[in-house]
Design a protein around this motif. Sequence first.
Motif, PDB file in Angstrom:
ATOM      1  N   GLU A 158     -40.589  -8.308 101.568  1.00 15.45           N
ATOM      2  CA  GLU A 158     -39.517  -8.255 102.567  1.00 15.45           C
ATOM      3  C   GLU A 158     -39.787  -9.202 103.727  1.00 15.45           C
ATOM      4  O   GLU A 158     -38.886  -9.908 104.200  1.00 15.45           O
ATOM      5  N   ALA A 159     -41.042  -9.237 104.184  1.00 15.91           N
ATOM      6  CA  ALA A 159     -41.384 -10.118 105.305  1.00 15.91           C
ATOM      7  C   ALA A 159     -41.256 -11.584 104.910  1.00 15.91           C
ATOM      8  O   ALA A 159     -40.694 -12.406 105.665  1.00 15.91           O
ATOM      9  N   PHE A 160     -41.754 -11.940 103.734  1.00 17.66           N
ATOM     10  CA  PHE A 160     -41.664 -13.336 103.290  1.00 17.66           C
ATOM     11  C   PHE A 160     -40.218 -13.753 103.046  1.00 17.66           C
ATOM     12  O   PHE A 160     -39.840 -14.892 103.335  1.00 17.66           O
ATOM     13  N   ASN A 161     -39.414 -12.850 102.520  1.00 17.11           N
ATOM     14  CA  ASN A 161     -37.990 -13.170 102.315  1.00 17.11           C
ATOM     15  C   ASN A 161     -37.276 -13.407 103.640  1.00 17.11           C
ATOM     16  O   ASN A 161     -36.424 -14.296 103.748  1.00 17.11           O
ATOM     17  N   LYS A 162     -37.606 -12.608 104.638  1.00 15.41           N
ATOM     18  CA  LYS A 162     -37.022 -12.802 105.972  1.00 15.41           C
ATOM     19  C   LYS A 162     -37.416 -14.171 106.526  1.00 15.41           C
ATOM     20  O   LYS A 162     -36.581 -14.915 107.050  1.00 15.41           O
ATOM     21  N   CYS A 163     -38.699 -14.493 106.395  1.00 13.79           N
ATOM     22  CA  CYS A 163     -39.190 -15.796 106.858  1.00 13.79           C
ATOM     23  C   CYS A 163     -38.494 -16.932 106.113  1.00 13.79           C
ATOM     24  O   CYS A 163     -38.063 -17.918 106.723  1.00 13.79           O
TER      25      CYS A 163
ATOM     26  N   LEU B  75     -46.671 -14.069 109.404  1.00 12.98           N
ATOM     27  CA  LEU B  75     -47.996 -13.470 109.603  1.00 12.98           C
ATOM     28  C   LEU B  75     -48.011 -11.993 109.188  1.00 12.98           C
ATOM     29  O   LEU B  75     -49.004 -11.507 108.653  1.00 12.98           O
ATOM     30  N   THR B  76     -46.905 -11.295 109.430  1.00 14.37           N
ATOM     31  CA  THR B  76     -46.826  -9.903 108.981  1.00 14.37           C
ATOM     32  C   THR B  76     -46.891  -9.826 107.454  1.00 14.37           C
ATOM     33  O   THR B  76     -47.558  -8.955 106.880  1.00 14.37           O
ATOM     34  N   GLY B  77     -46.192 -10.747 106.785  1.00 12.01           N
ATOM     35  CA  GLY B  77     -46.256 -10.790 105.333  1.00 12.01           C
ATOM     36  C   GLY B  77     -47.653 -11.108 104.823  1.00 12.01           C
ATOM     37  O   GLY B  77     -48.086 -10.575 103.798  1.00 12.01           O
ATOM     38  N   MET B  78     -48.390 -11.954 105.554  1.00 13.41           N
ATOM     39  CA  MET B  78     -49.765 -12.269 105.156  1.00 13.41           C
ATOM     40  C   MET B  78     -50.653 -11.031 105.221  1.00 13.41           C
ATOM     41  O   MET B  78     -51.495 -10.804 104.342  1.00 13.41           O
ATOM     42  N   VAL B  79     -50.462 -10.222 106.264  1.00 18.58           N
ATOM     43  CA  VAL B  79     -51.254  -8.991 106.394  1.00 18.58           C
ATOM     44  C   VAL B  79     -50.942  -8.042 105.243  1.00 18.58           C
ATOM     45  O   VAL B  79     -51.848  -7.507 104.580  1.00 18.58           O
ATOM     46  N   ASP B  80     -49.653  -7.817 104.990  1.00 18.85           N
ATOM     47  CA  ASP B  80     -49.261  -6.907 103.910  1.00 18.85           C
ATOM     48  C   ASP B  80     -49.680  -7.444 102.540  1.00 18.85           C
ATOM     49  O   ASP B  80     -50.039  -6.681 101.639  1.00 18.85           O
ATOM     50  N   PHE B  81     -49.649  -8.758 102.385  1.00 16.38           N
ATOM     51  CA  PHE B  81     -50.054  -9.370 101.120  1.00 16.38           C
ATOM     52  C   PHE B  81     -51.537  -9.117 100.863  1.00 16.38           C
ATOM     53  O   PHE B  81     -51.940  -8.806  99.739  1.00 16.38           O
TER      54      PHE B  81
ATOM     55  N   TYR C  36     -42.019 -16.904 112.387  1.00 20.25           N
ATOM     56  CA  TYR C  36     -43.474 -16.960 112.476  1.00 20.25           C
ATOM     57  C   TYR C  36     -44.069 -15.551 112.412  1.00 20.25           C
ATOM     58  O   TYR C  36     -45.083 -15.308 111.743  1.00 20.25           O
ATOM     59  N   THR C  37     -43.441 -14.604 113.095  1.00 18.86           N
ATOM     60  CA  THR C  37     -43.906 -13.217 113.043  1.00 18.86           C
ATOM     61  C   THR C  37     -43.773 -12.646 111.637  1.00 18.86           C
ATOM     62  O   THR C  37     -44.684 -11.960 111.138  1.00 18.86           O
ATOM     63  N   ALA C  38     -42.646 -12.938 110.981  1.00 19.93           N
ATOM     64  CA  ALA C  38     -42.451 -12.442 109.615  1.00 19.93           C
ATOM     65  C   ALA C  38     -43.490 -13.034 108.673  1.00 19.93           C
ATOM     66  O   ALA C  38     -44.008 -12.346 107.778  1.00 19.93           O
TER      67      ALA C  38
ATOM     68  N   ASP D  96     -41.409 -23.811 100.588  1.00 17.04           N
ATOM     69  CA  ASP D  96     -42.158 -24.031  99.339  1.00 17.04           C
ATOM     70  C   ASP D  96     -43.502 -23.325  99.369  1.00 17.04           C
ATOM     71  O   ASP D  96     -44.004 -22.879  98.331  1.00 17.04           O
ATOM     72  N   GLU D  97     -44.138 -23.236 100.537  1.00 14.92           N
ATOM     73  CA  GLU D  97     -45.402 -22.518 100.651  1.00 14.92           C
ATOM     74  C   GLU D  97     -45.226 -21.016 100.442  1.00 14.92           C
ATOM     75  O   GLU D  97     -46.106 -20.350  99.887  1.00 14.92           O
ATOM     76  N   ILE D  98     -44.097 -20.499 100.875  1.00 15.92           N
ATOM     77  CA  ILE D  98     -43.872 -19.053 100.808  1.00 15.92           C
ATOM     78  C   ILE D  98     -43.425 -18.615  99.409  1.00 15.92           C
ATOM     79  O   ILE D  98     -43.730 -17.498  98.976  1.00 15.92           O
ATOM     80  N   SER D  99     -42.748 -19.498  98.679  1.00 20.86           N
ATOM     81  CA  SER D  99     -42.147 -19.113  97.399  1.00 20.86           C
ATOM     82  C   SER D  99     -43.146 -18.534  96.400  1.00 20.86           C
ATOM     83  O   SER D  99     -42.856 -17.505  95.767  1.00 20.86           O
TER      84      SER D  99
END
Length: 593
Positions: free
Chosen positions: A178-183, A162-168, A158-160, A207-210
């Motif tokens: 990197e964050a989305f791949n970890k998630c 939201l962190t990926g959303m900020v960086d995105f 979950y942290t990865a 599927d949402e993250i891909s």
Amino acid sequence: MILVTLVLLKLKPECCFSFVVINITTLKETFLQIIKESQQQHGLRHGDYQRYRGYCSRRLRRLRKTLGFKMGNRHKFVGKKVTVEMLSDNRYLLLVLMEAERAWSYAMQLKQEANTEPRKRFHLLARLRKAAKHSEKLEKLCESPRVDAKTKLEAQAYTAYLTGMVDFELQEWKLAMEAFNKCKTIYEKLASAFTEELAVLYRQRVDEISPNIRYCAYNIGDQNAINDLMQMRLTGGGGGMMAEKLEALITQARTKQAATMSEVEWRGRSVPVKIDKARIFLLGLADNEAAIAQTANEETKEHLYETLLAECRDTIQAVREELKSEAKQRERSSDSDSGKVSNLQFLHSYLTYIKLCTLVKRNESMAHTLQAKLKEPETDETKRGPRPQDLIRLYDIILQSLAELSTLQGLEDDHTFQKEVSLKTLVYKAYRCFFIAQSYVLVKKWSEALVLYERVLKYAKEVQSKAKSFNNSLKDLPDVQELIAEVNAEKYSLQAAAILDTDETAEVPSQQQVKDNTPLSDRLETFRLDPTLVGKQPNLVQFPPDFQPIPCKPLFFDLALNHVAFPALDDKVEQKGKGGLTGYIKGIFGFGS
């Protein structure tokens, strides 16, 4: 509950020590389950982030009140932090989770509003950072030995996320990837380790993250990612923040390709394409058709057809607006060639042809699905299944589209095209007639159904006789030979059913079979079996009808009025004018009467 057992050994006080035994318990639901259920029940099914944000605020208030974790009173705010020592009750974890969800939902609400108000983007970034901060706090709390391993992994994912959303949003593509791949990795591992119900939720999040991962890879420099993104867009992937970015990216990629496209060839004529929207659509047409051909799922195929039709309608509208301006220019110019179809009009006909052919293919696909369901035995009697009438409606739409094809401007003199359309019309007329016959069979109208089956055979044989020179045109059409075999089988079944059904008419009382000369219009309220009604001379109404008297309004013409001379009244008008004020007063009190 977390059980703590303190074992004190009877030793010297300075040698006393304790063993803390922690029984690790899990939440009744995982973090992802709680989030998804809350989102689906409170607004996000319809994209209403404001409603979900209000729900998060109300749930936070209820949790704080239940736990006695109040932030001061109505007069003063006193900030409190959730610590590891408070984790004897797992609702403290929900407290932090709802704080993160509330900040995230507010950010998504601002994301929708930022399309018209760009200044809200700064507030959006602040709320996303706040959500990521709460998620980091949740992850630190879950590092406690009182929390089980699955909950720890969920907190990290979950942290990865939201962190990926900020960086995105900050366009830090490498960090976001990197964050989305970890998630994604964590959720894939969790999906393979737990029950199927949980695995479905984890795969949905993957599927949402891909699409986000592929979009980050494209911006980093992976040019192959654009094909994956186009495929995800066609299959309905990439919702939320990614939807607009995918549209913009694919439009940008096709615009670059459209710069090299100058003309298109159709029906032996090269037409220059000067409208950018038409270029982009024609470049993506092959990809859309390939995606439809590769899709086996009917729902996905229906979505692809609707997407293609929507794009085609927008393109036709853009060409139509250009046609209006061209027509105005032609009116101003005196040397315009009105006999020949212009290039822009021919392009409009080509795009309309694509739209109508797509409509035909979509309805034919739906018809195939309904035909397969018709052949399946009914399992649930209470649920209404498909009927032949549903297929008749689909084939009506197909025939209407083919009729519009034959009237396209610029193709009136193309005899080959007109013959192809007429041949396709015969094929779909045969199928429509077949399902009309099926609907008559259901209501036991045997003679009508038999006549319609003969009509189907007539259409099918006509198609076979004319199809020898149009093999390429019929490759996508239904097989007429299968229809002929099916009709022959249905005819024998129909004749047997008609013979077996004669016992029912024999039980009808004889008084209902009495024949008389009363026309049908005069005995609609009484049921009688009259075989002459389906014959060549049915007695439906009395003809000619009897004469009936009707009221007629007389007409009068005042001819004498034209020859009447009225007396002059000038003397009386003058006397009335000479009366003055005295006459007026006398008239009021009645003295002058």
